[in-house]
Design an enzyme around this catalytic site. Structure first.
Site, PDB file in Angstrom:
ATOM      1  N   HIS A 135      45.804  29.400  40.283  1.00  0.00           N
ATOM      2  CA  HIS A 135      46.283  30.361  41.281  1.00  0.00           C
ATOM      3  C   HIS A 135      45.396  31.587  41.313  1.00  0.00           C
ATOM      4  O   HIS A 135      44.877  32.022  40.279  1.00  0.00           O
ATOM      5  CB  HIS A 135      47.738  30.766  41.021  1.00  0.00           C
ATOM      6  CG  HIS A 135      48.006  31.182  39.610  1.00  0.00           C
ATOM      7  ND1 HIS A 135      48.186  30.274  38.580  1.00  0.00           N
ATOM      8  CD2 HIS A 135      48.114  32.407  39.042  1.00  0.00           C
ATOM      9  CE1 HIS A 135      48.401  30.922  37.455  1.00  0.00           C
ATOM     10  NE2 HIS A 135      48.354  32.231  37.698  1.00  0.00           N
TER      11      HIS A 135
ATOM     12  N   HIS B 227      45.371  35.576  42.173  1.00  0.00           N
ATOM     13  CA  HIS B 227      46.197  36.761  42.422  1.00  0.00           C
ATOM     14  C   HIS B 227      45.443  37.618  43.441  1.00  0.00           C
ATOM     15  O   HIS B 227      44.273  37.958  43.211  1.00  0.00           O
ATOM     16  CB  HIS B 227      46.362  37.602  41.158  1.00  0.00           C
ATOM     17  CG  HIS B 227      47.072  36.927  40.020  1.00  0.00           C
ATOM     18  ND1 HIS B 227      48.382  37.213  39.682  1.00  0.00           N
ATOM     19  CD2 HIS B 227      46.658  35.995  39.127  1.00  0.00           C
ATOM     20  CE1 HIS B 227      48.729  36.495  38.632  1.00  0.00           C
ATOM     21  NE2 HIS B 227      47.699  35.740  38.262  1.00  0.00           N
TER      22      HIS B 227
HETATM   23  P1  5GP Z   1      49.276  34.042  35.374  1.00  0.00           P
HETATM   24  O1  5GP Z   1      49.876  34.917  34.321  1.00  0.00           O
HETATM   25  O2  5GP Z   1      49.380  32.585  35.002  1.00  0.00           O
HETATM   26  O3  5GP Z   1      47.891  34.426  35.786  1.00  0.00           O
HETATM   27  O4  5GP Z   1      50.142  34.280  36.655  1.00  0.00           O
HETATM   28  C1  5GP Z   1      51.333  33.620  36.918  1.00  0.00           C
HETATM   29  C2  5GP Z   1      52.079  34.467  37.889  1.00  0.00           C
HETATM   30  O5  5GP Z   1      53.152  33.708  38.424  1.00  0.00           O
HETATM   31  C3  5GP Z   1      52.699  35.698  37.261  1.00  0.00           C
HETATM   32  O6  5GP Z   1      52.157  36.871  37.833  1.00  0.00           O
HETATM   33  C4  5GP Z   1      54.178  35.542  37.535  1.00  0.00           C
HETATM   34  O7  5GP Z   1      54.807  36.760  37.822  1.00  0.00           O
HETATM   35  C5  5GP Z   1      54.221  34.573  38.668  1.00  0.00           C
HETATM   36  N1  5GP Z   1      55.421  33.747  38.684  1.00  0.00           N
HETATM   37  C6  5GP Z   1      55.934  33.041  37.661  1.00  0.00           C
HETATM   38  N2  5GP Z   1      57.029  32.384  38.047  1.00  0.00           N
HETATM   39  C7  5GP Z   1      57.219  32.693  39.354  1.00  0.00           C
HETATM   40  C8  5GP Z   1      58.193  32.301  40.320  1.00  0.00           C
HETATM   41  O8  5GP Z   1      59.126  31.543  40.048  1.00  0.00           O
HETATM   42  N3  5GP Z   1      58.048  32.811  41.571  1.00  0.00           N
HETATM   43  C9  5GP Z   1      57.034  33.645  41.909  1.00  0.00           C
HETATM   44  N4  5GP Z   1      56.991  34.081  43.175  1.00  0.00           N
HETATM   45  N5  5GP Z   1      56.083  34.023  41.027  1.00  0.00           N
HETATM   46  C10 5GP Z   1      56.181  33.557  39.762  1.00  0.00           C
END
Ligand code: 5GP
Length: 183
Positions: free
Chosen positions: A169, A171
């Site tokens: 993903h 951001h």
């Molecule tokens: P990472 O930490 O893996 O780079 O980012 C994962 C992102 O997914 C986090 O910023 C977190 O807030 C978001 N996230 C996790 N679960 C959910 C969800 O159920 N819905 C949404 N909209 N975002 C989520």
């Protein structure tokens, strides 16, 4: 009375500031800790808040999140089994608001078909097209959100970068002055 109110407000403020750092690595612990904090913030001793340090929690959460290659919460979002605030969608990518935004605009862009892309380091030459589509979608999203003049695209890759969901993903972050270097 005024002193007690000021003290309560101070604790609330401290909790709000501490939470994104304390919990930002692991979506699931973030959600549960977020709910707990909302319930107990006025009661929590400030000393406890200060003990939740960014580094220890980020490392712990990073160790807890594992790339199994299996389904993640994002599969449920793609399947619309759980709600999300979708801001852009085409046949290849889905963009929706992060549940724990780190800026006024914080959008996640994911490939609808993971195809082994649990993290960027798993990319192969055949993924070139979808990687380009994701990056291009970030530009579309930035324009739609009115932040095309200044935004940041971040990919957290693996535990050391604090990745918590193993479905690639991007951001897209903006809507405020962003700092550099990032933490
Ligand atoms: P990472 O930490 O893996 O780079 O980012 C994962 C992102 O997914 C986090 O910023 C977190 O807030 C978001 N996230 C996790 N679960 C959910 C969800 O159920 N819905 C949404 N909209 N975002 C989520």
């Amino acid at each position: 009375m005024a002193a007690a109110l000021a003290s309560s407000l101070s604790l609330l403020r401290t909790s709000r500031l501490a939470l994104p750092y304390a919990t930002r690595c692991n979506a699931f612990s973030r959600l549960s800790l977020g709910s707990l904090a909302a319930s107990f913030a006025p009661l929590r001793p400030q000393r406890f808040v200060r003990h939740i340090t960014a580094s220890s929690n980020e490392e712990a959460a990073a160790k807890a999140a594992v790339d199994t290659g299996g389904p993640t919460i994002f599969d449920k979002i793609i399947a619309k089994e759980i709600p999300s605030d979708i801001v852009y969608e085409d046949d290849k990518v889905l963009a929706f608001r992060d549940i724990n935004p780190q800026a006024p605009v914080h959008i996640l862009i994911i490939p609808k078909l993971r195809d082994g892309l649990t993290q960027l380091s798993k990319a192969e030459a055949r993924h070139g097209e979808i990687l380009g589509q994701l990056l291009y979608a970030s530009k579309i999203v930035a324009e739609k959100e009115g932040i095309a003049e200044g935004f940041r695209v971040v990919i957290n890759n693996g535990p050391d970068a604090c990745q918590s969901v193993y479905h690639l993903h991007l951001h897209v972050i903006g809507g405020r002055q962003l700092k550099w270097p990032p933490g």
